[in-house]
Design a protein around this motif. Structure first.
Motif, PDB file in Angstrom:
ATOM      1  N   ASP A 184       0.867  -1.175   0.000  1.00  0.00           N
ATOM      2  CA  ASP A 184       0.000   0.000   0.000  1.00  0.00           C
ATOM      3  C   ASP A 184       0.907   1.228   0.000  1.00  0.00           C
ATOM      4  O   ASP A 184       1.635   1.478   0.963  1.00  0.00           O
ATOM      5  CB  ASP A 184      -0.883  -0.039   1.261  1.00  0.00           C
ATOM      6  N   ILE A 185       0.857   1.985  -1.100  1.00  0.00           N
ATOM      7  CA  ILE A 185       1.744   3.146  -1.250  1.00  0.00           C
ATOM      8  C   ILE A 185       0.990   4.405  -0.817  1.00  0.00           C
ATOM      9  O   ILE A 185       0.202   4.969  -1.586  1.00  0.00           O
ATOM     10  CB  ILE A 185       2.249   3.268  -2.704  1.00  0.00           C
ATOM     11  N   SER A 186       1.229   4.812   0.418  1.00  0.00           N
ATOM     12  CA  SER A 186       0.568   6.014   0.953  1.00  0.00           C
ATOM     13  C   SER A 186       1.596   7.129   1.079  1.00  0.00           C
ATOM     14  O   SER A 186       1.702   7.788   2.113  1.00  0.00           O
ATOM     15  CB  SER A 186      -0.026   5.706   2.335  1.00  0.00           C
ATOM     16  N   LEU A 187       2.345   7.313   0.010  1.00  0.00           N
ATOM     17  CA  LEU A 187       3.489   8.234   0.019  1.00  0.00           C
ATOM     18  C   LEU A 187       3.237   9.402  -0.916  1.00  0.00           C
ATOM     19  O   LEU A 187       2.377   9.326  -1.792  1.00  0.00           O
ATOM     20  CB  LEU A 187       4.716   7.484  -0.521  1.00  0.00           C
ATOM     21  N   ILE A 225      -0.603  -3.985  -5.761  1.00  0.00           N
ATOM     22  CA  ILE A 225      -0.290  -2.587  -5.398  1.00  0.00           C
ATOM     23  C   ILE A 225      -1.557  -1.759  -5.227  1.00  0.00           C
ATOM     24  O   ILE A 225      -2.410  -1.695  -6.131  1.00  0.00           O
ATOM     25  CB  ILE A 225       0.589  -1.934  -6.489  1.00  0.00           C
ATOM     26  N   PHE A 226      -1.642  -1.121  -4.092  1.00  0.00           N
ATOM     27  CA  PHE A 226      -2.742  -0.195  -3.778  1.00  0.00           C
ATOM     28  C   PHE A 226      -2.053   1.157  -3.632  1.00  0.00           C
ATOM     29  O   PHE A 226      -1.304   1.383  -2.675  1.00  0.00           O
ATOM     30  CB  PHE A 226      -3.388  -0.640  -2.460  1.00  0.00           C
ATOM     31  N   CYS A 227      -2.258   2.058  -4.586  1.00  0.00           N
ATOM     32  CA  CYS A 227      -1.402   3.248  -4.678  1.00  0.00           C
ATOM     33  C   CYS A 227      -2.190   4.557  -4.584  1.00  0.00           C
ATOM     34  O   CYS A 227      -3.232   4.702  -5.212  1.00  0.00           O
ATOM     35  CB  CYS A 227      -0.662   3.191  -6.015  1.00  0.00           C
ATOM     36  N   GLU A 228      -1.650   5.495  -3.833  1.00  0.00           N
ATOM     37  CA  GLU A 228      -2.269   6.833  -3.759  1.00  0.00           C
ATOM     38  C   GLU A 228      -2.115   7.577  -5.090  1.00  0.00           C
ATOM     39  O   GLU A 228      -1.298   7.246  -5.931  1.00  0.00           O
ATOM     40  CB  GLU A 228      -1.615   7.654  -2.628  1.00  0.00           C
ATOM     41  N   LYS A 229      -2.918   8.595  -5.262  1.00  0.00           N
ATOM     42  CA  LYS A 229      -2.823   9.497  -6.394  1.00  0.00           C
ATOM     43  C   LYS A 229      -2.057  10.742  -5.969  1.00  0.00           C
ATOM     44  O   LYS A 229      -1.927  10.935  -4.762  1.00  0.00           O
ATOM     45  CB  LYS A 229      -4.202   9.872  -6.941  1.00  0.00           C
ATOM     46  N   PRO A 230      -1.617  11.605  -6.888  1.00  0.00           N
ATOM     47  CA  PRO A 230      -1.491  11.343  -8.319  1.00  0.00           C
ATOM     48  C   PRO A 230      -0.492  10.219  -8.535  1.00  0.00           C
ATOM     49  O   PRO A 230       0.409  10.025  -7.729  1.00  0.00           O
ATOM     50  CB  PRO A 230      -0.980  12.662  -8.888  1.00  0.00           C
TER      51      PRO A 230
END
Ligand code: SOE
Length: 386
Positions: free
Chosen positions: A78-81, A100-105
């Motif tokens: 989980d990319i919360s970066l 992969i669970f990714c933040e935007k943008p």
């Protein structure tokens, strides 16, 4: 009891909390085919990530994301970066076979986003890009009405996304205000949501004409405690640094289907805290949505009897609306955080049943293409075709 799905989260600020809450709530309110297990939280500061892990129930902590993506007891990264870190983490995650669970943008540039998509597809992992507003029941109702032809042929899209957290010239030069870390200002952070919604609700965009503005050219350097929406309380004379992203963006577009639209994104609209507002006008009717009234959808039908015509306010909190049956009795409101839970539900389903989930990296690439064309248009003072 369903089999475990072992999650590692990287990043522990605003989105780290929103995602943790999503992972925790999902199986409490929905029946999931796999049970999320909050395995590892990762962040640069050991003390801060430990406090975060203790609060949210992550089993253990790491300070090096490279170790996390290589662990064989992890299924999902989980990319919360911030976006400048998405590419490297996502590519390493894909190469290690993690979903992969990714933040935007999605990334800083189109090239990075395209590479993320290529690597995720090559690895055969599931990829989800968190344009969370798609999972607001009222937005899904808008999509349903549009797909059913209720507003007919679409003529106009209008998306405005306004905030006010950097109006004060003393607000420090955080990572969101620097090109190397943010890519762009509200054009990336906010228009990324609006463009995604326009793609979802109206269709593909074929040309953009954009102008950007920069109101405050220099700001005090950040001292560390700041986040989006909060200056961290630092005070006193400080060294100044250059703002290298735009403060506002105005963009006009043509859609492939003949509709035309406008996007307005700014952090300089006093009183507008998180004002994500959209209007869609078609041959048979219209739809408007305001995130600040997120349970409501406003719908006008030209086919209603003339004397009874008018915008009707639909409260999208009946059990017939998407996801709502899993929450509270009819009419009991849900909020911002529920969108993240809904995303987790669909992402877990995609993994368990080998389905794609949207928006994903392909949608993210499409979105960044529009955003980059917007910046090119603003820089060159001309319309850009995609
Ligand atoms: C900051 O502008 C921010 O947190 C965005 O990054 C989010 O995506 C948006 O949903 C709210 O505002």
């Amino acid at each position: 009891m369903s089999s475990p799905l072992r999650i590692a989260i990287i990043g522990y600020n605003f989105m780290g909390k929103a995602h943790s809450n999503g992972w925790l709530q999902a199986s409490k309110f929905f029946e999931l085919p796999l049970q999320p297990v909050l395995k590892v939280a990762c962040g640069r500061s050991e003390a801060a990530v430990q406090a975060f892990a203790d609060n949210w129930g992550w089993e253990n902590v790491e300070t090096d994301w490279r170790k996390v993506v290589e662990r064989d007891d992890i299924d999902v990264i989980d990319i919360s970066l911030p976006q400048y870190l998405h590419h490297d983490v996502a590519v390493a995650a894909a190469k290690n076979g993690k979903h992969i669970f990714c933040e935007k943008p999605m990334a800083l540039t189109l090239a990075e986003a395209q590479n993320m998509l290529v690597e995720a597809e090559k690895a055969g992992v599931k990829h989800y890009l968190n344009h969370n507003y798609r999972r607001c029941p009222a937005i899904m109702l808008a999509k349903q009405l549009i797909d059913e032809g209720k507003i007919g042929r679409i003529f106009h899209w209008r998306g405005t996304y306004q905030q006010d957290w950097i109006v004060d010239p003393e607000f420090p030069l955080t990572w969101q205000l620097q090109k190397e870390t943010a890519g762009a200002g509200p054009h990336a952070d906010l228009n990324s949501h609006s463009v995604d919604l326009a793609h979802y609700l109206v269709g593909d965009i074929k040309s953009v004409s954009c102008l950007t503005a920069n109101f405050i050219k220099e700001r005090p350097l950040a001292s560390g405690g700041e986040t989006a929406f909060s200056s961290g309380g630092g005070s006193g004379p400080r060294e100044m640094g250059k703002v290298t992203v735009e403060d506002a963006s105005l963009m006009m577009v043509e859609f492939e289907n003949g509709a035309v639209g406008s996007f307005e994104a700014t952090r300089f609209a006093p009183g507008r805290k998180n004002h994500n507002y959209l209007e869609i006008y078609g041959s048979e009717g219209s739809i408007t949505f305001d995130l600040e009234r997120m349970n409501e959808l406003h719908y006008f039908s030209r086919n209603d009897p003339a004397a009874a015509q008018g915008f009707r306010k639909i409260l999208a909190t009946e059990p017939c609306h998407p996801y709502v049956a899993h929450w509270w009795p009819p009419g009991h409101m849900i909020g911002y955080e529920h969108e993240f839970t809904h995303a987790v539900v669909d992402f877990v389903d995609a993994i368990a049943n080998d389905r794609t989930v949207e928006p994903n990296f392909a949608d993210g690439v499409k979105c960044i293409k529009v955003l980059e064309a917007g910046l090119q248009s603003a820089a060159e003072g001309r319309k850009v075709y995609l």
